[in-house]
Design an enzyme around this catalytic site. Sequence first.
Site: not given
Ligand code: PGA
Length: 254
Positions: A9-10, A96, A168, A174, A215, A237
């Site tokens: 997921n960019w 999301h 999630e 993040g 993360s 990320g």
């Molecule tokens: P992250 O994001 O890997 O940067 O924690 C995951 C996401 O929001 O799908």
Amino acid sequence: MNNRYVIANWKMNLSLNESVQLAKKINIRLMKEIWRRQVVICPDFLSLSSLSLAFSKSKLNLGAQNVFWQEQGSYTGEVSIKNLNQLNVNTIILGHSERRTILKESSEMINKKLKLVLKYNLNPIVCIGENKEIRDKGRERSFLKKQLKETLIDIRLKKNQEIIIAYEPIWAIGTGKNMPAKEVKNMLNYIKEEIANLYNKNIANEKFVFIYGGSVDTSNIKSLAKYSDIQGVLVGGASLKLNSFIKICKNILE
Ligand code: PGA
């Protein structure tokens, strides 16, 4: 076991040029891997048509980060599933947490989007997850149960259709605070039980895939990959860095 997946997921992180460059590099690195069909790249909307061309000969999947629940019409600023379909997008992320919290998307909206995605035979990834406050109060399970119930109202799956549920926890997105792998496994098992309660055990096993996001990076992917109940990862990320992303794919898909 169902196939495992790695979803990149960019978000809104890259310029058009950066998206195309990264996509091309990923394409080259994964060209010979038989599991490349289990990798989905979700760039921002404006990069989709360029990536659609970049991926036209490879077996990498292109995904979108959102869609509107109507097929077309007077919906200023929204994105049509018909056009995504024409760009060879085959997977769509729904609900999301950044959309649920910042843009106030409700489970009712996500339910309508999910119906449309299934009508078009595209692959939905439905995100669920509790915030820190809910977790601190120990109410994450009842919260997830409610989110699942509301999001899956009247959802029936046809032959060959499946839904990916991405768990999630918002506090892990993040932040570098990822959930320990064993706890991820337990939470995914809980989610699967709830799906079995909503449908039945067979449907939960065969029509749903359970993945984790929050993360995920090169430091924790090995421990996540050890549990077969963790059927994939949604990566934010770390999916923006070529080497990290390839390492994550290899660890979980090889
Ligand atoms: P992250 O994001 O890997 O940067 O924690 C995951 C996401 O929001 O799908």
